[in-house]
Design a protein around this motif. Structure first.
Motif, PDB file in Angstrom:
ATOM      1  N   LEU A   9       0.832  -1.210   0.000  1.00 25.53           N
ATOM      2  CA  LEU A   9       0.000   0.000   0.000  1.00 25.53           C
ATOM      3  C   LEU A   9       0.865   1.257   0.000  1.00 25.53           C
ATOM      4  O   LEU A   9       0.606   2.201  -0.744  1.00 25.53           O
ATOM      5  CB  LEU A   9      -0.939  -0.006   1.213  1.00 25.53           C
ATOM      6  N   LYS A  12       2.303   1.883  -3.355  1.00 18.38           N
ATOM      7  CA  LYS A  12       1.286   2.436  -4.263  1.00 18.38           C
ATOM      8  C   LYS A  12       0.998   3.897  -3.923  1.00 18.38           C
ATOM      9  O   LYS A  12       0.781   4.723  -4.807  1.00 18.38           O
ATOM     10  CB  LYS A  12      -0.022   1.642  -4.149  1.00 18.38           C
ATOM     11  N   ASP A  13       0.970   4.174  -2.650  1.00 17.32           N
ATOM     12  CA  ASP A  13       0.736   5.561  -2.242  1.00 17.32           C
ATOM     13  C   ASP A  13       1.788   6.464  -2.866  1.00 17.32           C
ATOM     14  O   ASP A  13       1.480   7.493  -3.474  1.00 17.32           O
ATOM     15  CB  ASP A  13       0.783   5.657  -0.706  1.00 17.32           C
ATOM     16  N   LYS A  15       3.605   5.900  -5.390  1.00 14.01           N
ATOM     17  CA  LYS A  15       3.572   5.867  -6.859  1.00 14.01           C
ATOM     18  C   LYS A  15       2.383   6.642  -7.438  1.00 14.01           C
ATOM     19  O   LYS A  15       2.474   7.202  -8.528  1.00 14.01           O
ATOM     20  CB  LYS A  15       3.490   4.399  -7.294  1.00 14.01           C
ATOM     21  N   ARG A  16       1.274   6.670  -6.729  1.00 17.50           N
ATOM     22  CA  ARG A  16       0.027   7.133  -7.341  1.00 17.50           C
ATOM     23  C   ARG A  16      -0.629   8.356  -6.724  1.00 17.50           C
ATOM     24  O   ARG A  16      -1.449   8.995  -7.369  1.00 17.50           O
ATOM     25  CB  ARG A  16      -1.012   5.985  -7.287  1.00 17.50           C
ATOM     26  N   VAL A  17      -0.319   8.635  -5.450  1.00 13.37           N
ATOM     27  CA  VAL A  17      -1.100   9.655  -4.751  1.00 13.37           C
ATOM     28  C   VAL A  17      -0.297  10.943  -4.577  1.00 13.37           C
ATOM     29  O   VAL A  17       0.856  10.916  -4.146  1.00 13.37           O
ATOM     30  CB  VAL A  17      -1.540   9.149  -3.356  1.00 13.37           C
ATOM     31  N   TRP A  18      -0.929  12.037  -4.911  1.00 18.51           N
ATOM     32  CA  TRP A  18      -0.367  13.369  -4.651  1.00 18.51           C
ATOM     33  C   TRP A  18      -1.173  13.938  -3.495  1.00 18.51           C
ATOM     34  O   TRP A  18      -2.357  14.238  -3.640  1.00 18.51           O
ATOM     35  CB  TRP A  18      -0.508  14.224  -5.907  1.00 18.51           C
ATOM     36  N   HIS A  19      -0.517  14.054  -2.335  1.00 18.61           N
ATOM     37  CA  HIS A  19      -1.230  14.496  -1.137  1.00 18.61           C
ATOM     38  C   HIS A  19      -1.374  16.016  -1.095  1.00 18.61           C
ATOM     39  O   HIS A  19      -0.508  16.738  -1.594  1.00 18.61           O
ATOM     40  CB  HIS A  19      -0.515  13.990   0.116  1.00 18.61           C
ATOM     41  N   GLN A  23       4.722  18.865   0.173  1.00 20.49           N
ATOM     42  CA  GLN A  23       5.867  18.711  -0.714  1.00 20.49           C
ATOM     43  C   GLN A  23       6.173  17.212  -0.697  1.00 20.49           C
ATOM     44  O   GLN A  23       6.677  16.681   0.292  1.00 20.49           O
ATOM     45  CB  GLN A  23       7.056  19.528  -0.230  1.00 20.49           C
ATOM     46  N   PHE A 171      -0.526  32.485  -7.187  1.00 14.94           N
ATOM     47  CA  PHE A 171      -1.670  32.508  -8.103  1.00 14.94           C
ATOM     48  C   PHE A 171      -2.179  33.910  -8.414  1.00 14.94           C
ATOM     49  O   PHE A 171      -3.200  34.075  -9.072  1.00 14.94           O
ATOM     50  CB  PHE A 171      -2.786  31.608  -7.547  1.00 14.94           C
TER      51      PHE A 171
ATOM     52  N   ILE B  95      -5.597   4.993  -1.260  1.00 15.06           N
ATOM     53  CA  ILE B  95      -4.491   4.455  -2.056  1.00 15.06           C
ATOM     54  C   ILE B  95      -5.024   3.525  -3.147  1.00 15.06           C
ATOM     55  O   ILE B  95      -4.667   3.631  -4.322  1.00 15.06           O
ATOM     56  CB  ILE B  95      -3.509   3.663  -1.157  1.00 15.06           C
ATOM     57  N   ALA B  98      -6.792   5.329  -5.971  1.00 12.71           N
ATOM     58  CA  ALA B  98      -5.860   6.017  -6.875  1.00 12.71           C
ATOM     59  C   ALA B  98      -5.225   5.017  -7.824  1.00 12.71           C
ATOM     60  O   ALA B  98      -5.136   5.238  -9.040  1.00 12.71           O
ATOM     61  CB  ALA B  98      -4.789   6.748  -6.069  1.00 12.71           C
ATOM     62  N   ASP B  99      -4.803   3.901  -7.259  1.00 12.01           N
ATOM     63  CA  ASP B  99      -4.141   2.891  -8.080  1.00 12.01           C
ATOM     64  C   ASP B  99      -5.093   2.345  -9.141  1.00 12.01           C
ATOM     65  O   ASP B  99      -4.733   2.175 -10.299  1.00 12.01           O
ATOM     66  CB  ASP B  99      -3.645   1.767  -7.162  1.00 12.01           C
ATOM     67  N   ILE B 102      -5.754   4.930 -11.985  1.00 13.41           N
ATOM     68  CA  ILE B 102      -4.643   5.009 -12.942  1.00 13.41           C
ATOM     69  C   ILE B 102      -4.694   3.820 -13.905  1.00 13.41           C
ATOM     70  O   ILE B 102      -4.364   3.940 -15.081  1.00 13.41           O
ATOM     71  CB  ILE B 102      -3.287   5.059 -12.197  1.00 13.41           C
ATOM     72  N   GLY B 110      -0.306   9.564 -14.285  1.00 16.00           N
ATOM     73  CA  GLY B 110       0.453   8.891 -13.247  1.00 16.00           C
ATOM     74  C   GLY B 110       0.028   9.167 -11.819  1.00 16.00           C
ATOM     75  O   GLY B 110       0.253   8.345 -10.933  1.00 16.00           O
ATOM     76  N   LYS B 111      -0.579  10.327 -11.572  1.00 16.49           N
ATOM     77  CA  LYS B 111      -0.829  10.721 -10.188  1.00 16.49           C
ATOM     78  C   LYS B 111      -2.265  11.182 -10.000  1.00 16.49           C
ATOM     79  O   LYS B 111      -2.874  11.762 -10.897  1.00 16.49           O
ATOM     80  CB  LYS B 111       0.104  11.876  -9.797  1.00 16.49           C
ATOM     81  N   VAL B 112      -2.746  10.966  -8.784  1.00 16.66           N
ATOM     82  CA  VAL B 112      -4.128  11.316  -8.442  1.00 16.66           C
ATOM     83  C   VAL B 112      -4.128  12.326  -7.300  1.00 16.66           C
ATOM     84  O   VAL B 112      -3.521  12.085  -6.250  1.00 16.66           O
ATOM     85  CB  VAL B 112      -4.907  10.061  -8.007  1.00 16.66           C
ATOM     86  N   PHE B 113      -4.797  13.433  -7.514  1.00 17.03           N
ATOM     87  CA  PHE B 113      -4.965  14.451  -6.470  1.00 17.03           C
ATOM     88  C   PHE B 113      -6.459  14.540  -6.178  1.00 17.03           C
ATOM     89  O   PHE B 113      -7.249  14.904  -7.041  1.00 17.03           O
ATOM     90  CB  PHE B 113      -4.439  15.802  -6.966  1.00 17.03           C
ATOM     91  N   MET B 128      -2.717  23.633 -11.043  1.00 14.63           N
ATOM     92  CA  MET B 128      -1.546  22.789 -11.326  1.00 14.63           C
ATOM     93  C   MET B 128      -0.891  23.204 -12.629  1.00 14.63           C
ATOM     94  O   MET B 128       0.334  23.321 -12.721  1.00 14.63           O
ATOM     95  CB  MET B 128      -1.967  21.323 -11.468  1.00 14.63           C
ATOM     96  N   CYS B 304      -2.976  13.630 -13.228  1.00 11.25           N
ATOM     97  CA  CYS B 304      -2.011  14.332 -14.080  1.00 11.25           C
ATOM     98  C   CYS B 304      -0.884  13.398 -14.480  1.00 11.25           C
ATOM     99  O   CYS B 304      -0.727  12.314 -13.919  1.00 11.25           O
ATOM    100  CB  CYS B 304      -1.456  15.559 -13.349  1.00 11.25           C
ATOM    101  N   ILE B 308       4.110  16.447 -15.011  1.00 12.50           N
ATOM    102  CA  ILE B 308       3.600  17.595 -14.258  1.00 12.50           C
ATOM    103  C   ILE B 308       3.963  17.448 -12.780  1.00 12.50           C
ATOM    104  O   ILE B 308       4.493  18.359 -12.152  1.00 12.50           O
ATOM    105  CB  ILE B 308       2.072  17.744 -14.459  1.00 12.50           C
ATOM    106  N   TYR B 309       3.698  16.258 -12.242  1.00 12.96           N
ATOM    107  CA  TYR B 309       4.014  15.996 -10.830  1.00 12.96           C
ATOM    108  C   TYR B 309       5.475  16.316 -10.524  1.00 12.96           C
ATOM    109  O   TYR B 309       5.793  16.948  -9.515  1.00 12.96           O
ATOM    110  CB  TYR B 309       3.696  14.526 -10.548  1.00 12.96           C
ATOM    111  N   PHE B 312       6.879  19.698  -9.553  1.00  7.50           N
ATOM    112  CA  PHE B 312       6.592  20.206  -8.196  1.00  7.50           C
ATOM    113  C   PHE B 312       7.444  19.503  -7.137  1.00  7.50           C
ATOM    114  O   PHE B 312       7.419  19.889  -5.969  1.00  7.50           O
ATOM    115  CB  PHE B 312       5.115  19.984  -7.844  1.00  7.50           C
TER     116      PHE B 312
END
Ligand SMILES: Cc1ncc(COP(=O)(O)O)c(C=O)c1O
Ligand SMILES: Cc1ncc(COP(=O)(O)O)c(C=O)c1O
Lengths: 457, 457
Positions: A9, A12-13, A15-19, A23, A171, B95, B98-99, B102, B110-113, B128, B304, B308-309, B312
């Motif tokens: 998990l 995967k977090d 790899k896949r999640v943008w919190h 940063q 922004f 998690i 998101a997986d 994708i 690649g990424k999930v926000f 973004m 995204c 892009i990820y 940042f």
């Protein structure tokens, strides 16, 4: 949870999640904390470690995690309706919640407009205020004023009235122009309360700035938005109730909408059900979210006076409709949860407990006096307490930004079973209403151990 | 529900609730429809009358109301965690969702926000994209392009890229400047499909306009946002997949982000899981909401590319963090529901059923030919079908705005047990995936009866 699943998990977090507000490189070497269970004041990670949720999961949780009555309310609602649209259609939980809210907010508010989160509640308030002045023939009243250090959400309308440069400056080209007025935050505290002189000085200066702005430009100003009593994201800056009372007077005198953003402070957090009560003030528009569902799921409401509502009420052909809505407006599940939360407030006499816990919290603040070389501005209101870390507290010399003292403290606190989420170098508690005095004692002790270990004595 | 309670609730509704996108005076004499129960394709009012929810409760519902597996998923999640914050912390449903996302969206994301609703998903995408260009040293790429007739939500950032003047024009002084390009919508239809010439002409003209804009100004443009295949709120305007394919090429050639807003069309509504698939296109940013939770509760995601990820991802001190977040980001309940919905898609072979129902829907369109004096542009894609009412259809002479034909049809349809929610004079179905062919037949028959009664033959 077994170790292999945990690893899978967390991979995967990564790899896949943008919190949010994160940063992600801060988590290059260490994992996000994987939470497996939440109960009462506690979160449990995948290894079974227990943590005090002293920040109420970003200021939302009210009755503790997994309150049985909240769970039952969801199950009950699911037997009736799941989500149905709220335009042309209506439903019992949406109606009853609106009615109940009007009954408990400061008197004078008449209508409830639902949306999904704090940011949208603010957008609704801004758009309503803006459109109102068009309908009453004063379209030149089209600007907003906001406070330095304020935070009202992350959609671009809300960012436009945001005063935390770290979040908002990037922004700028996408934002509308708005007037920034000084924060009335107090910076001299004794026993968790503003000193009398500091309170008076901060209110006087901040009010005078608003008065000058209104005097010069009220003709072009639709509304002013404020976080009553605590500017939360802006480092838990607190101000005296007198500021709100005087601001209300100015708004009335100069015909400017007072927009109260009680998204963070509403529902008892500051020791009264709504923070505006402490000044005996009714805003023209009131934004609610977070604690509205006891922190269970997204829901928001913008309340307004009947006067504002009536300026939109006309034959369709006049095109005075408020064309705003979200797909999940008035979500029945969320409304049912919010209703049950308000019933719990009554049945369990929650505000009595909040008063007791708030007093206990205040009584424990002197403990932080041991760290007065590095800690100052110990302040408290209701279930919220905060202080700031300094390289040299007596002279208020700050740590260099790059030292990230707050972030390090957050990591250290986890080892102590405490969830502290500093805002920069400001450490705070934002306790749920279910906190007992025993738990509070334990939280304070653990906090002191963390401070000790980090060398702040 | 007994009559007294019904009356009491409706009185409170009128007294306390401001409904979204509603001129409340339209309900001065008549009540909002009080819904007491929702099951499958049906809503039931307080008197036990049954209605077909042919608009999927504002385009959100997927598997029908009250799907037992969705209810169980909520109950299961409530035994683990209710809401916990998603910054510093993570959880299994967030998690895994998101997986899984994708894995099913067009390849290359690649990424999930996460965020809470469609509007915020769009705001996240815009912010973004905007911030990305700053991080890669091209801060002059700061503007956005959008399509005429487009709708991306009601927060002010989303409104800034909105092209429905009825909703958006009022707020102009609060919006950022953006480039409006023509809609590629087709206006000549045969058997529910664009005629070959109309398709070609609409794509060529719309693409040429984008090409000219990019040629002149791509250096200042961060991204272009589009509702793939159907501009839903903009009166269900449909365009050929070729538009998306060619738009993707232009975006790549001129280095402009393609932002696909699949908030309405995503999750199977157009006959493919995502509308972009029909053009074989991957956007740089993809916005999802509505059907994401099968229409149960608010949740949204902005996906995204890793590119892009990565712009940042840096040391904190460089201040490249994406400072955006909502209190309920990644709400575990909503994520658990969304996960279960995706499992239902697999286990119940939902997309096979969607294809069957879509074909059946198409086969029934000729029924509306009986009303060709007043109806034109009969069009269909997947589970969506639409047509427009005219005073004289052959010459496309519209009814006067003040006649509000659509609103009257909505009221008449209710009497026929049908929920139709016209957009102006555009009548449409937006069917949930659970619709059977028998139900479809009944819906079409009832629609024809309504049209008949209103004198449209
Ligand atoms: C294409 C599209 N984008 C964005 C939105 C806004 O979503 P929400 O209403 O959840 O804010 C909608 C809602 O209707 C939509 O259809
Ligand atoms: C005072 C205040 N207003 C608005 C918001 C925005 O709410 P949301 O995060 O739900 O969009 C917050 C959230 O932290 C807040 O504290």
């Amino acid at each position: 949870m077994d170790a292999a699943l945990k690893r899978e998990l967390l991979d995967k977090d990564r790899k896949r999640v943008w919190h949010p507000f994160t940063q992600m490189k801060d988590y290059a070497e260490q994992d996000h904390l994987l939470i497996e269970k939440a109960e009462g004041l506690y979160l449990y990670d995948a290894d079974g470690n227990r943590y005090y949720d002293t920040v109420s999961s970003w200021w939302v949780n009210v009755h503790g995690h997994g309150h049985p009555r909240i769970k039952q309310a969801i199950a009950r609602q699911l037997e009736e309706t799941d989500h149905i649209m709220f335009s042309g259609f209506t439903h019992r939980p949406g109606i009853e919640l609106a009615d109940k809210l009007i009954g408990i907010v400061p008197p004078g508010l008449g209508k409830v407009f639902y949306s999904d989160n704090g940011s949208t509640a603010v957008e609704v308030a801004l758009k309503m205020s803006f459109q109102y002045w068009r309908h009453v023939g004063r379209p030149e009243k089209a600007k907003f004023a906001f406070l330095e250090h304020s935070y009202h959400g992350d959609t671009l309308g809300a960012v436009s009235v945001g005063g935390v440069d770290l979040f908002h400056a990037t922004f700028r080209p996408l934002l509308f122009d708005a007037h920034r007025v000084p924060s009335p935050d107090v910076r001299d505290w004794a026993d968790g309360r503003p000193t009398a002189e500091a309170a008076e000085a901060s209110v006087a200066a901040a009010i005078e700035a608003v008065r000058r702005l209104f005097e010069a430009s009220a003709d072009e100003i639709a509304g002013i938005i404020v976080e009553p009593m605590i500017q939360a994201a802006g480092s838990m800056r607190m101000h005296p109730a007198a500021y709100l009372a005087q601001l209300r007077e100015l708004c009335t005198r100069y015909d400017v909408h007072l927009i109260a953003d009680e998204i963070a402070v509403g529902f008892g957090r500051t020791g009264t059900m709504f923070a505006c009560e402490q000044a005996g003030v009714t805003p023209d528009l009131l934004c609610l979210s977070k604690g509205l569902t006891a922190g269970m799921m997204p829901l928001a409401a913008t309340l307004c006076t009947d006067k504002i509502y009536e300026a939109f009420y006309d034959d369709y052909e006049t095109l005075k409709t408020f064309f705003h809505g979200h797909s999940f407006t008035g979500n029945p599940l969320a409304c049912a949860v919010a209703l049950e939360s308000l019933r719990i407030f009554e049945d369990e006499r929650v505000m009595d407990r909040v008063r007791t816990t708030s007093e206990a919290l205040r009584a424990r603040l002197p403990r932080f006096g041991e760290f007065s070389r590095h800690i100052a501005n110990v302040r408290q209101l209701g279930l919220v307490a905060a202080f700031d870390l300094y390289e040299d507290a007596p002279s208020r010399r700050a740590y260099p930004f790059t030292e990230r003292r707050g972030f390090k403290l957050y990591l250290e606190a986890l080892r102590e079973g405490l969830i502290l989420r500093p805002l920069g170098d400001t450490i705070y508690y934002w306790l749920p209403h279910c906190t007992t005095v025993e738990q509070l004692d334990d939280i304070v002790e653990r906090t002191c151990r963390v401070l000790e270990r980090l060398g702040y004595r």
